[in-house]
Design a protein around this motif. Structure first.
Motif, short mmCIF file in Angstrom:
data_model
loop_
_atom_site.label_atom_id
_atom_site.label_comp_id
_atom_site.label_asym_id
_atom_site.label_seq_id
_atom_site.Cartn_x
_atom_site.Cartn_y
_atom_site.Cartn_z
N VAL A 1 0.84 -1.20 0.00
CA VAL A 1 0.00 0.00 0.00
C VAL A 1 0.88 1.25 0.00
CG1 VAL A 1 -1.81 1.23 1.25
CG2 VAL A 1 -1.74 -1.26 1.35
N HIS A 2 0.49 2.21 -0.83
CA HIS A 2 1.18 3.50 -0.87
C HIS A 2 0.11 4.58 -0.86
CE1 HIS A 2 4.12 6.41 -3.05
NE2 HIS A 2 4.00 6.68 -1.76
N CYS A 3 -0.02 5.30 0.28
CA CYS A 3 -1.04 6.34 0.44
C CYS A 3 -0.40 7.71 0.51
CB CYS A 3 -1.85 6.10 1.71
SG CYS A 3 -2.74 4.54 1.75
N LYS A 4 -1.06 8.69 -0.11
CA LYS A 4 -0.55 10.06 -0.05
C LYS A 4 -1.68 11.04 -0.38
CE LYS A 4 1.38 9.58 -4.69
NZ LYS A 4 2.59 9.70 -5.50
N ASN A 5 -1.45 12.28 0.04
CA ASN A 5 -2.30 13.38 -0.39
C ASN A 5 -1.39 14.44 -0.99
OD1 ASN A 5 -1.23 14.96 1.69
ND2 ASN A 5 -3.13 15.08 2.84
N LYS A 6 -1.91 15.63 -1.25
CA LYS A 6 -1.09 16.66 -1.90
C LYS A 6 0.16 17.01 -1.11
CE LYS A 6 -4.75 19.42 -3.26
NZ LYS A 6 -5.31 20.71 -3.61
N GLY A 7 0.08 17.00 0.22
CA GLY A 7 1.20 17.45 1.01
C GLY A 7 1.90 16.41 1.85
N GLU A 8 1.42 15.18 1.83
CA GLU A 8 1.99 14.17 2.71
C GLU A 8 2.00 12.80 2.04
OE1 GLU A 8 1.52 12.68 7.32
OE2 GLU A 8 -0.14 13.74 6.39
N ASP A 9 3.13 12.13 2.13
CA ASP A 9 3.29 10.79 1.59
C ASP A 9 3.49 9.84 2.76
OD1 ASP A 9 4.22 8.41 0.38
OD2 ASP A 9 5.19 9.52 -1.23
N LYS A 10 2.61 8.86 2.90
CA LYS A 10 2.69 7.90 4.02
C LYS A 10 3.71 6.80 3.76
CE LYS A 10 -0.40 9.88 6.53
NZ LYS A 10 -0.03 10.49 7.78
N GLY A 11 4.32 6.78 2.59
CA GLY A 11 5.34 5.77 2.27
C GLY A 11 4.72 4.48 1.77
N VAL A 12 5.58 3.55 1.41
CA VAL A 12 5.14 2.23 0.92
C VAL A 12 5.12 1.28 2.11
CG1 VAL A 12 5.67 0.34 -0.65
CG2 VAL A 12 6.09 2.71 -1.37
N ILE A 13 3.98 0.67 2.33
CA ILE A 13 3.77 -0.21 3.48
C ILE A 13 3.39 -1.60 2.98
CG2 ILE A 13 2.40 -0.56 5.58
CD1 ILE A 13 4.07 2.03 5.62
N THR A 14 3.95 -2.63 3.60
CA THR A 14 3.60 -4.02 3.29
C THR A 14 2.69 -4.54 4.39
OG1 THR A 14 5.71 -4.33 2.17
CG2 THR A 14 4.53 -6.32 2.85
N ILE A 15 1.53 -5.07 3.98
CA ILE A 15 0.54 -5.57 4.95
C ILE A 15 0.31 -7.06 4.67
CG2 ILE A 15 -1.76 -5.29 5.92
CD1 ILE A 15 -1.83 -2.49 4.71
N GLY A 16 0.62 -7.88 5.64
CA GLY A 16 0.39 -9.32 5.52
C GLY A 16 -1.09 -9.66 5.60
N PRO A 17 -1.44 -10.90 5.25
CA PRO A 17 -2.85 -11.33 5.32
C PRO A 17 -3.41 -11.14 6.73
CG PRO A 17 -1.50 -12.99 4.22
CD PRO A 17 -0.56 -11.97 4.79
N GLY A 18 -4.55 -10.44 6.81
CA GLY A 18 -5.21 -10.20 8.09
C GLY A 18 -4.61 -9.07 8.91
N ASP A 19 -3.47 -8.53 8.48
CA ASP A 19 -2.83 -7.43 9.21
C ASP A 19 -3.39 -6.08 8.76
OD1 ASP A 19 -1.27 -9.21 10.62
OD2 ASP A 19 0.45 -9.03 9.27
N SER A 20 -2.97 -5.02 9.46
CA SER A 20 -3.50 -3.70 9.13
C SER A 20 -2.41 -2.63 9.20
CB SER A 20 -4.64 -3.34 10.09
OG SER A 20 -4.15 -3.23 11.41
N PHE A 21 -2.73 -1.50 8.63
CA PHE A 21 -1.90 -0.30 8.64
C PHE A 21 -2.85 0.86 8.95
CE2 PHE A 21 -0.93 3.32 5.68
CZ PHE A 21 0.12 3.85 6.40
#
Length: 146
Positions: free
Chosen positions: A52-72
């Protein structure tokens, strides 16, 4: 003398704003700068790892790896104009999809069909991202943007 009067008004206004921000007005999305908590849960039926890679205009949350059943999760405040949007790219073997995981017009608007969320919990499935309901009812699922 005028400074003293303005000073007193400010000291009376601050507690009022604090009380107002902690009441139902804030949770109903009626105040600017409302606090949000987005939770993304990997519920891929294939039990694949989700990138998962989440961002908006001013902030980048980075690239995150989420295993099965896990969360971010991440937290932020909605901007004054209520135009905050966080877009995420979701990647799993053989697939890349994007989705606006938070949109103020959808997730912080009492008039939207899915209502306001202060804790926006998203379950990510292959066919669609779904925003879970706090009352345990049927989740609200949306099509992938791409």
């Amino acid at each position: 003398m005028a400074f003293s009067r303005n000073h007193n008004i400010i000291f009376m206004l601050i507690p009022f704003l604090i009380i107002l921000a902690t009441t139902s007005f804030a949770s109903a999305g009626l105040l600017p700068f409302s606090s949000k908590h987005v939770v993304i849960i990997n519920k891929l039926v294939t039990r694949q790892t989700l990138i998962v890679h989440c961002k908006n205009k001013g902030e980048d949350k980075g690239v995150i790896t989420i295993g099965p059943g896990d969360s971010f999760d991440f937290r932020f405040r909605v901007n004054l104009r209520k135009t905050t949007v966080y877009t995420c790219t979701f990647t799993w073997p053989g697939n890349v999809a994007t989705f606006d995981i938070f949109r103020a017009d959808r997730d912080d608007n009492p008039k939207s069909k899915v209502g306001v969320c202060s804790e926006c919990i998203w379950s990510i499935y292959e066919p669609a991202p779904c925003r879970d309901r706090r009352d345990g009812g049927q989740p609200n699922c949306f099509p992938w943007a791409s």
